[in-house]
Design a protein around this motif. Sequence first.
Motif, PDB file in Angstrom:
ATOM      1  N   LYS A  66       0.807  -1.224   0.000  1.00 11.69           N
ATOM      2  CA  LYS A  66       0.000   0.000   0.000  1.00 11.69           C
ATOM      3  C   LYS A  66       0.837   1.270   0.000  1.00 11.69           C
ATOM      4  N   LEU A  71      -6.459   6.304  10.590  1.00 13.65           N
ATOM      5  CA  LEU A  71      -6.437   4.859  10.382  1.00 13.65           C
ATOM      6  C   LEU A  71      -4.998   4.394  10.346  1.00 13.65           C
ATOM      7  N   LYS A  83      -2.938   1.259   9.026  1.00  9.21           N
ATOM      8  CA  LYS A  83      -3.211   0.186   8.074  1.00  9.21           C
ATOM      9  C   LYS A  83      -1.928  -0.561   7.752  1.00  9.21           C
ATOM     10  N   GLY A  91      -9.184  -5.875   5.905  1.00  6.12           N
ATOM     11  CA  GLY A  91      -9.354  -5.312   7.235  1.00  6.12           C
ATOM     12  C   GLY A  91      -8.347  -5.798   8.259  1.00  6.12           C
ATOM     13  N   MET A 100      -5.612  -3.397  10.600  1.00  2.00           N
ATOM     14  CA  MET A 100      -6.204  -2.062  10.476  1.00  2.00           C
ATOM     15  C   MET A 100      -6.836  -1.667  11.808  1.00  2.00           C
ATOM     16  N   ARG A 113      -8.754   1.912  13.711  1.00  5.28           N
ATOM     17  CA  ARG A 113      -9.143   3.320  13.767  1.00  5.28           C
ATOM     18  C   ARG A 113      -8.742   3.866  15.131  1.00  5.28           C
ATOM     19  N   ALA A 170      -2.123  -3.479  15.626  1.00  2.43           N
ATOM     20  CA  ALA A 170      -2.110  -3.540  14.164  1.00  2.43           C
ATOM     21  C   ALA A 170      -0.852  -4.236  13.668  1.00  2.43           C
ATOM     22  N   VAL A 195       3.362  -0.507   8.773  1.00  3.14           N
ATOM     23  CA  VAL A 195       2.050   0.132   8.660  1.00  3.14           C
ATOM     24  C   VAL A 195       2.201   1.511   8.036  1.00  3.14           C
ATOM     25  N   TYR A 224      -8.700   9.394   8.685  1.00  5.24           N
ATOM     26  CA  TYR A 224      -9.918   8.600   8.624  1.00  5.24           C
ATOM     27  C   TYR A 224     -11.003   9.427   7.958  1.00  5.24           C
ATOM     28  N   HIS A 284     -14.922  -4.738   7.182  1.00  7.76           N
ATOM     29  CA  HIS A 284     -14.131  -4.533   5.973  1.00  7.76           C
ATOM     30  C   HIS A 284     -14.252  -5.679   4.971  1.00  7.76           C
TER      31      HIS A 284
END
Length: 653
Positions: A116, A156, A158, A165, A168, A170, A184, A197, A202, A235
């Motif tokens: 990501k 978030l 991630k 999900g 992840m 919040r 996480a 991460v 958010y 998710h």
Amino acid sequence: MFRSILIANRGEIAVRIIRTARRLGLRTIAVYSDADAEAPHVRLADVAVPIGPAPAAQSYLSADRILAAARSTGAECIHPGYGFLSENAGFAEACAAAGIVFVGPPPSAIRAMGLKDGAKALMEQNKVPVVPGYHGERQDPDFLKQKAYEIGYPVLIKAVAGGGGKGMRRVDRAIEFDEALAAARREAQSSFGDPRVLVERYVRDPRHIEFQVFADTHGNTIHLNERDCSIQRRHQKVLEEAPASGMTAEVRAAMGAAAVASAKAVGYVGAGTVEFIVDGAKGLRPDGFWFMEMNTRLQVEHPVTEAITGFDLVEWQLRVAAGEPLPSQAAPIDGHAVEVRLYAEDPDAGFLPSSGRLDVLRLPEGEGIRVDSGVEEGGTVAPFYDPMIAKIIAHGADRKQALDRLSAALARTVVAGPKSNLAFLRSVVGHADVRTGGVDTGFVERAGTAIAGGRVGDGVVAAVVVRLVAATRAPPPVPRADGWSDPWATLDGFALGPSREVGYRFSVDGGAPQTARLRWGHGTVEAFVGRASSAGVAEEAFVRAGDAAYALDAGRAAAVRLVDELARTADDLEGSGVVRAPMHGRLLAVRVAPGDTVARGVPLFTVEAMKMEHTVVAPRDGTVAEVRAAVGAQVAQGAAIVVLADVEGGKPG
């Protein structure tokens, strides 16, 4: 075009690929694990090759075994479906080295979109909007916490290599950041082998809208419109539709251009999906969406795009992989399509995956209805893989007609054996907010018990008990040759006096015995469970399958059995001391040993199935009398794992 194809997958996607390949005249080759020897995709293929034991790591994830199957059968190409090896760049390279075409994007594109952080950095370079945040390499906690402060809460966290999900969290306040970051990272390491991460803003009331993209080797890259996948649970997508509710031509053009730019940025070829997060609170706007990730494969929800365009996307994949140009540059929208995923899972137990024999499976047919499934009645939902039973897709002239058709199709669907999310799906499709359109990804959590599975009603259970009792009673006597029969030998409940009641013991889904009161009158019989009566319950609420009788109620199914009080087992006598596996899976850990004293709520063991872990705790205080399974063993749902005895002298210490 190719002459032969090996499908390196299983279940409904394998069946779906075989359907298109056979229409195009290709010889189809299936692979299967020991658990899938009798699966439909094995029977439908022209050739089927065994590739190993049930665990995916030893079969469907074994690139060497799949390539060996391809070489031995002369497969010219391999279609990976989705999941398993579909986004594995190393596998794509291995196919090329073996002289076999991989039906998918180039390995370089898979790698570019696989992480990501790198993907978002690449999108920023190509002027594709991304959610504000930190996508860099530094991972020390204090630095990430400072970045969260600069971004502004909520944020978030991630996993860089994440999906579905996992990894992840919040975070709404700075005081929560350290604990959320640690959690996480642990989950990311466990799920993906990579603890890194990223941190980003958010988006409140987010909607999940994705674009289907396609590219060929002739320089053509297009999009085939959008899908709205905002209805999710943790998710995981629940309902998908095309086109998106509230979408305008202006916003579609802006998002579509960004999706095409994303694909071009990595030299994409084949079918892919560019996923965007949208600010649902302010409506769909050309400046209100951000790149989330790109899935470098066909998506589970591709049938809704096929429904509104009329295109066969698997055929497009094969033609592009064979070097042909895209069959069309157009992107028509004909009506509206909606899809739901019917799973073997228990909504009343936190959506734990279920497994076992499908005693009853009735899937719908009708105008505008399509069903993609890889299982059948009498088959088994194996505990080793994704527990999908079917995808049910409805197409209509507009959104209302599509939803109406889907609702009616779900009402005609019956699943009995494993628990399913059928009642949950019926509630979702019928919910007023879903009918209005434009719901965000928090819809399922907000709706809560209003769309939960729920249990079968007592009145329906009572009606099933009546039928079970009737089935155990002696048949009418056979008349003699002269036509006379003994009326006293007929067990029909006839009585000269007033109506009478008899209690019958029964269980629901193997639970604790209950009592139903059967009341016989003059030629009638009525049952009561609690205050609910069997009167007026339709015949359709009852189905027999083997030794089980199922009560059916608005998509719910419960196995009802009469209790033989003379057939009680040792486990029954131990009562609540027997602690059982909540689902079929691998016993990942046992945290107690015989002789240990435990208090109520103390973890006893952990079961893993479909990449989901569930820890079972002690239902009461006690001493561990037995541990009946070893770590690493495959255990059936309901299997006794730990037996607790009473603590001598009072509470455990």
